[in-house]
Scaffold this active site. Structure first.
Site, mmCIF file in Angstrom:
data_model
loop_
_atom_site.group_PDB
_atom_site.id
_atom_site.type_symbol
_atom_site.label_atom_id
_atom_site.label_comp_id
_atom_site.label_asym_id
_atom_site.label_seq_id
_atom_site.Cartn_x
_atom_site.Cartn_y
_atom_site.Cartn_z
ATOM 1 N N LYS A 1 0.801 -1.227 0.000
ATOM 2 C CA LYS A 1 0.000 0.000 0.000
ATOM 3 C C LYS A 1 0.831 1.273 0.000
ATOM 4 O O LYS A 1 0.290 2.357 -0.214
ATOM 5 C CB LYS A 1 -0.980 0.002 1.178
HETATM 6 N N1 PMP Z 1 -2.852 -7.657 1.275
HETATM 7 C C1 PMP Z 1 -2.884 -6.804 2.312
HETATM 8 C C2 PMP Z 1 -2.310 -7.257 3.615
HETATM 9 C C3 PMP Z 1 -3.461 -5.529 2.166
HETATM 10 O O1 PMP Z 1 -3.501 -4.684 3.207
HETATM 11 C C4 PMP Z 1 -4.014 -5.173 0.916
HETATM 12 C C5 PMP Z 1 -4.642 -3.817 0.745
HETATM 13 N N2 PMP Z 1 -5.959 -3.713 1.172
HETATM 14 C C6 PMP Z 1 -4.001 -6.102 -0.132
HETATM 15 C C7 PMP Z 1 -3.392 -7.329 0.084
HETATM 16 C C8 PMP Z 1 -4.680 -5.858 -1.458
HETATM 17 O O2 PMP Z 1 -4.220 -4.779 -2.202
HETATM 18 P P1 PMP Z 1 -5.177 -3.929 -3.114
HETATM 19 O O3 PMP Z 1 -5.916 -2.951 -2.231
HETATM 20 O O4 PMP Z 1 -4.278 -3.236 -4.070
HETATM 21 O O5 PMP Z 1 -6.152 -4.836 -3.808
#
Ligand code: PMP
Length: 336
Positions: free
Chosen positions: A43
């Site tokens: 993130k």
């Molecule tokens: N894994 C974790 C631990 C996250 O915090 C996030 C973000 N919400 C994601 C995966 C997924 O990323 P994205 O928001 O880009 O789909």
């Protein structure tokens, strides 16, 4: 090369070949090491890009406040970008997220508001609470990572091209879970633009609606999951229209088993969403010809889950087995 500040150190993460897994499968499984970003997760990219864009548009100005509702990692990244650039941050977190992440946010000096975990349709859901706080706070900027497509644009502009270059274009599939969908959609857009034959797949946790959405157009959740940061029951602007060929699903038990397996067999200490991603990548890899290359995302480190998937009592409470074999982890099963 010198990175300029926190923001300059975001991205350009290593692409790690999971050696034990790859040799067991006869296919290369590579993980993009997003846990090595300076804020410790994937993130950081979205946080940096969204703040850059808000500054450029003039909607975030000197002395301003960054406000967001988040499962944790976006807030952690935003708190650090805010510190770097002299903003305040107010982060709204649902109370079902790990205490480890909430404590990190407090340590970083963010104004943390923990709210009850309720469905999106409830006006007390963290998403709506964050929006209202931003509306009521002078000089506030609401990040809105779900609908703000700077999120996916930055993955299209950075993560995707990095994967392409690091593999020298030798990549057969990209597989990842989705929270906001920014990572999967952005990387998929970048890879398909370079070679439309690259298979793109969502690996969804149970309880998320996207598995059915990708496979048959219906936003229908089935089952449940305790994994943090992934799975969503609605279509976000970041996910909408993404070139995703297919979806598969993996259980929490598989993801937790894989997170422990990766720690013990690869020396990589990662969170549950990374475990799920690697289950997805390995499952797709097994279906492809020998020697194929599949890439996934290693989203964050295991240190954020010391009170959860790396805690014996929590594992016992949830009936998770931390010492599964690779065959047991990857065995297909229906769980919901
Ligand atoms: N894994 C974790 C631990 C996250 O915090 C996030 C973000 N919400 C994601 C995966 C997924 O990323 P994205 O928001 O880009 O789909």
């Amino acid at each position: 090369m010198v990175a300029i500040g926190f923001s300059g150190a975001v991205g350009n993460t290593p692409l790690i070949e999971l050696r034990t897994l790859s040799s067991a499968l006869g296919r290369r499984v590579l993980g993009k090491a997003e846990f090595l970003n300076p804020g410790g997760s994937v993130k950081d990219r979205a946080a940096r890009a969204i703040v850059d864009d808000a500054e450029a548009r003039g909607v975030l100005q000197h002395g301003g406040t960054i406000v967001e509702g988040t499962a944790g990692n976006t807030g952690i990244a935003l708190a650090l970008v805010a510190n770097e650039r002299g903003y305040r941050s107010i982060i709204v977190v649902p109370d079902d997220q790990s205490q480890d992440k909430i404590e990190l946010l407090r340590a970083y000096g963010s104004d943390v508001r923990v709210v009850p975990s309720v469905p999106f349709t409830n006006s007390e859901n963290y998403y709506h609470v964050a929006r209202r706080i931003a509306e009521a706070t002078a000089g506030a900027f609401w990040v809105n990572q779900f609908e703000n497509t700077e999120n996916r644009r930055t993955h299209e502009a950075t993560t995707g091209p990095e994967v392409w270059e690091q593999t020298g274009g030798r990549i057969d599939a990209f597989v990842a879970a989705a929270g906001t969908g920014g990572t999967l959609a952005g990387v998929a857009l970048a890879l398909k633009a370079r070679d439309e034959r690259i298979l793109t797949a969502l690996c969804d946790p149970y309880g998320s609606a996207l598995y059915n959405y990708v496979n048959n157009g219906e936003l229908k959740p089935e089952g449940d999951s305790d994994l943090e940061g992934i799975g969503i029951k609605r279509l976000t602007a970041n996910f909408e229209g993404a070139p995703i060929d297919r979806a598969l699903r993996a259980s929490d038990g598989q993801a937790v088993g894989m997170a422990h397996w990766l720690l013990e067999r690869e020396g990589l200490f990662l969170g549950g969403s990374s475990g799920l991603n690697v289950v997805g990548a390995a499952t797709v890899a097994k279906e492809l010809p020998e020697g194929s290359t599949v890439v996934t995302i290693l989203c964050d480190g295991g240190g954020r889950y010391l009170s959860r998937i790396f805690n014996e009592a929590w594992l016992a409470l949830n009936n998770f087995n931390r010492s599964l074999t690779l065959e047991e982890i990857l065995a297909p099963r229906q769980v919901f």
